[in-house]
Design a protein around this motif. Sequence first.
Motif, PDB file in Angstrom:
ATOM      1  N   ARG A 125      -2.548   7.093  -2.689  1.00  0.00           N
ATOM      2  CA  ARG A 125      -1.183   6.571  -2.831  1.00  0.00           C
ATOM      3  C   ARG A 125      -0.700   5.861  -1.569  1.00  0.00           C
ATOM      4  O   ARG A 125       0.218   5.055  -1.632  1.00  0.00           O
ATOM      5  CB  ARG A 125      -0.234   7.697  -3.237  1.00  0.00           C
ATOM      6  N   LEU A 151      -0.317   2.166  -1.921  1.00  0.00           N
ATOM      7  CA  LEU A 151       0.674   1.550  -2.800  1.00  0.00           C
ATOM      8  C   LEU A 151       1.488   0.486  -2.072  1.00  0.00           C
ATOM      9  O   LEU A 151       1.902  -0.512  -2.658  1.00  0.00           O
ATOM     10  CB  LEU A 151       1.612   2.615  -3.401  1.00  0.00           C
ATOM     11  N   LEU A 179      -4.689   5.065  -9.420  1.00  0.00           N
ATOM     12  CA  LEU A 179      -3.597   4.197  -8.970  1.00  0.00           C
ATOM     13  C   LEU A 179      -3.173   3.184 -10.029  1.00  0.00           C
ATOM     14  O   LEU A 179      -2.257   2.389  -9.793  1.00  0.00           O
ATOM     15  CB  LEU A 179      -3.996   3.465  -7.678  1.00  0.00           C
ATOM     16  N   PRO A 212       0.651   4.040 -11.175  1.00  0.00           N
ATOM     17  CA  PRO A 212       1.676   3.788 -10.155  1.00  0.00           C
ATOM     18  C   PRO A 212       1.800   2.301  -9.780  1.00  0.00           C
ATOM     19  O   PRO A 212       2.906   1.821  -9.554  1.00  0.00           O
ATOM     20  CB  PRO A 212       1.225   4.607  -8.940  1.00  0.00           C
TER      21      PRO A 212
END
Length: 257
Positions: free
Chosen positions: A17, A20, A46, A49
């Motif tokens: 994450r 991101l 991922l 997200p």
Amino acid sequence: MTRRPYIVGNWKMHGTRAMLSEARAIDRAAQRHMKVEVAIAPPYTLIHPIHREAEQIAVGAQDCHHEDGGAHTGDISAAMVADAGASFVILGHSERRTGHGESDALVRAKAGAAFAAGLKVILCCGESAATRESGKAVAFVKKQLKASLPEAAQLPAELAERLTVAYEPLWAIGTGTPATTDDIAEMHSVIRALLIELLGEEQGPDVRILYGGSVKPDNAAAIFAVPDVGGALVGGASLTADSFMGIALAASEPFEN
Ligand code: PGA
């Protein structure tokens, strides 16, 4: 038909994450490069997200199983990656073919499943260094691509929108040295001729053919100037927004006319 260049990042097994923020930066930059279609294929974890936040870029998977579901511990189906927000899937990457023993027949079955689940498919092909040295690269890639592509009945009608081919010679992946523009030109024209033979005059000319293997911001413009190169599949250089969008910028230029 003139297609927008297609620049796809293959993050491979990189990214938690913490990445991101990089995906956000890629998405913001892609909004300034509308002449280029930008996409990333992060690890499965991922997909959702990134998809949830992305406004411009498409998000895809790096593989999927050939069946819809069932007793397949650790596997993920095409419908599942679509449900997580993927709009495309990379299939037949050499790291799947060599690292997981994937045959052409399996790649073909996966492509059929992905189309049936409504996904776009980036179908990879490419020869090893030994095959190239033995002078059999063209014959190998033709055979591999033909055997990995689903039969006509399993192909969607709007094929040029749903299918992309990626030529990735194994000896150029992750080495820092891409294939020469002559080698790329030769293989892309062979692939184009094969697509026309297999898919017909209507669809064959419009399927995009990406080049992959050590594409970087400083070599991208020369590669994109090669006829029949419709974009790039990018590994290492897709992991930062700076280098990935440097490639997207190079793609926006030769296609301007
Ligand atoms: P690379 O990888 O850009 O790091 O060479 C390309 C790929 O494997 O898709």
